[in-house]
Design an enzyme around this catalytic site. Structure first.
Site, PDB file in Angstrom:
ATOM      1  N   GLY A 228       0.840  -1.192   0.000  1.00  0.00           N
ATOM      2  CA  GLY A 228       0.000   0.000   0.000  1.00  0.00           C
ATOM      3  C   GLY A 228       0.871   1.235   0.000  1.00  0.00           C
ATOM      4  O   GLY A 228       1.989   1.236  -0.499  1.00  0.00           O
ATOM      5  N   CYS A 229       0.381   2.288   0.595  1.00  0.00           N
ATOM      6  CA  CYS A 229       1.105   3.555   0.643  1.00  0.00           C
ATOM      7  C   CYS A 229       2.431   3.389   1.383  1.00  0.00           C
ATOM      8  O   CYS A 229       2.458   2.850   2.489  1.00  0.00           O
ATOM      9  CB  CYS A 229       0.245   4.605   1.350  1.00  0.00           C
ATOM     10  SG  CYS A 229       1.093   6.178   1.582  1.00  0.00           S
TER      11      CYS A 229
END
Length: 176
Positions: A9-10
């Site tokens: 993810g981020c």
């Protein structure tokens, strides 16, 4: 020192979680797994470069093992979500382990296989050799540390950091 590279993810969230661990000397946000040389954040966010947002962890194997890093990595994101994590959607947010050598490959394969049995849905984490790691722009380095009150950080990064502090208290470093 050894290196490990993960995308879950981020990169702000993954970086913040990994920085909590004893034996981790540095965590660098960047891009890997794509086909464009020297990508920028804007290019990666377009989804056209093939890169994932990743972190490269430099660690002391005498203090923390690759298996420990895998455990924390998989505990701080959902490896069954294809091309997304929480509000972040796109191939750049895919779950990916980029191994540096055959030993990391073997350990990650075994971990993913065992993990797959724990979930109702399939684990979709990609496993690939690291070809090239591109360091992200400076404003993305230590983002959570520099912006703890940012809305995204309070909603997404902070809970991951707290999870690491609680679930892996025996692996958390003293305040840096």
């Amino acid at each position: 020192m050894e290196r490990a590279t993960f995308g879950g993810g981020c990169f702000w969230c993954t970086e913040a979680a990994m920085k909590e661990l004893e034996g981790v000397e540095s965590v660098t946000s960047g891009y890997a797994g794509g086909h464009v040389e020297g990508p920028t954040y804007r290019e990666v966010c377009s989804g056209d470069t093939g890169h994932a947002e990743v972190v490269q962890v430099e660690y002391d194997p005498a203090e923390i093992g690759y298996d420990d890093l895998l455990e924390v990595f998989f505990a701080t994101h959902d490896p069954t979500q294809l091309d997304r994590q929480g509000p972040d959607v796109g191939t750049q947010y895919r779950s990916i382990v980029l191994y540096h050598d055959a030993d990391q490959q073997t350990q990650a394969e075994a971990y993913i296989e065992a993990l797959d049995e724990e979930y109702d849905d399939d684990v979709v984490t990609e496993l690939e050799p690291l070809e090239t790691f591109y360091r992200a722009e400076e404003k993305h380095q230590d983002y959570f540390e520099k912006n703890p009150n940012d809305a995204y950080c309070t909603m997404h990064a902070a809970p991951k950091v707290e999870k690491v502090r609680e679930r892996f208290a025996d692996k958390v470093a003293a305040k840096r």
